[in-house]
Design an enzyme around this catalytic site. Structure first.
Site, PDB file in Angstrom:
ATOM      1  N   HIS A   1      64.018  48.059  -0.916  1.00 16.84           N
ATOM      2  CA  HIS A   1      63.203  48.513   0.228  1.00 16.84           C
ATOM      3  C   HIS A   1      61.714  48.283  -0.049  1.00 16.84           C
ATOM      4  CE1 HIS A   1      66.585  51.688   0.860  1.00 16.84           C
ATOM      5  NE2 HIS A   1      66.741  50.759   1.782  1.00 16.84           N
TER       6      HIS A   1
ATOM      7  N   ARG B   1      70.477  41.321   3.205  1.00 21.92           N
ATOM      8  CA  ARG B   1      70.911  40.886   1.863  1.00 21.92           C
ATOM      9  C   ARG B   1      71.944  39.774   1.924  1.00 21.92           C
ATOM     10  NH1 ARG B   1      71.730  47.063   0.844  1.00 21.92           N
ATOM     11  NH2 ARG B   1      72.695  46.547   2.805  1.00 21.92           N
TER      12      ARG B   1
ATOM     13  N   SER C   1      71.585  51.627  -1.111  1.00 18.65           N
ATOM     14  CA  SER C   1      71.445  53.061  -1.409  1.00 18.65           C
ATOM     15  C   SER C   1      72.814  53.719  -1.608  1.00 18.65           C
ATOM     16  CB  SER C   1      70.699  53.767  -0.283  1.00 18.65           C
ATOM     17  OG  SER C   1      69.408  53.228  -0.159  1.00 18.65           O
TER      18      SER C   1
END
Ligand code: PNS
Length: 170
Positions: free
Chosen positions: A17, A95, A134
């Site tokens: 991030h 990603r 995450s």
């Protein structure tokens, strides 16, 4: 003035991030990092905790000085936050190709919902950070793995401070 919103759950903030924030800051005069209360996922950290972890990371890191970076929680639609800040673009990191399907859908939905021109800018995740999500970080932390390659030190500590991470939230 170019104003961008980088929305997400940030539960918690990762190096991936932070890399996107750093790169988005080169594209805008102001970036609002929007910490979403409603992302369709149950969160481990409260919005306030996530904001705090983000602000500490921003204070400690090296970010472009000519872009103002603001962290703000929101419990509205993303397009309402955009309107509030007169933002013209949404920034999202991608990603893998599989991320793109969800992102393209969300971008089309936001474009349809908004009554003014918005663009979504997709930034390809740096190869170094492609494995970071995450969701996985929380799982690795819960199972006693070393998350220090993926998140800043204060986030490692915050994850460590959560007694018996509730696995239903991972
Ligand atoms: O990091 P995430 O969880 O992939 O981010 C998803 C997020 C927060 C960008 C998305 O859920 C969102 O924009 N939520 C705010 C509410 C909203 O506008 N929903 C409609 C678009 S999905």
């Amino acid at each position: 003035m170019r104003i961008g919103i980088y929305p997400g759950s940030f539960d918690p903030i990762t190096f991936g991030h932070l890399d996107i924030i750093r790169r988005a800051a080169k594209l805008a005069d102001r970036i609002i990092v929007g910490v979403a209360a409603h992302s369709g996922k149950s969160a481990l950290f409260s919005v306030d905790e996530r904001i705090k972890l983000l602000n500490t990371a921003l204070e400690q890191g090296d970010f472009p000085k000519d872009c103002e970076i603001i962290v703000e929680g929101f419990d509205t639609l993303l397009i309402d936050l955009m309107q509030k800040h007169k933002a013209q673009m949404v920034v999202r990191g991608v990603r893998q190709y599989s991320d793109f399907e969800y992102e393209a859908q969300m971008s089309a939905l936001n474009a349809k919902l908004s009554d003014y021109d918005i663009e979504t800018i997709f930034l390809a995740a740096n190869a170094e950070y492609q494995s970071i999500a995450s969701r996985f970080i929380k799982q690795v932390a819960e199972l006693g793995g070393d998350v220090s390659p993926f998140v800043p030190k204060h986030v490692v500590e915050a994850l460590g401070n959560i007694q018996g991470i509730n696995s239903t939230k991972l």
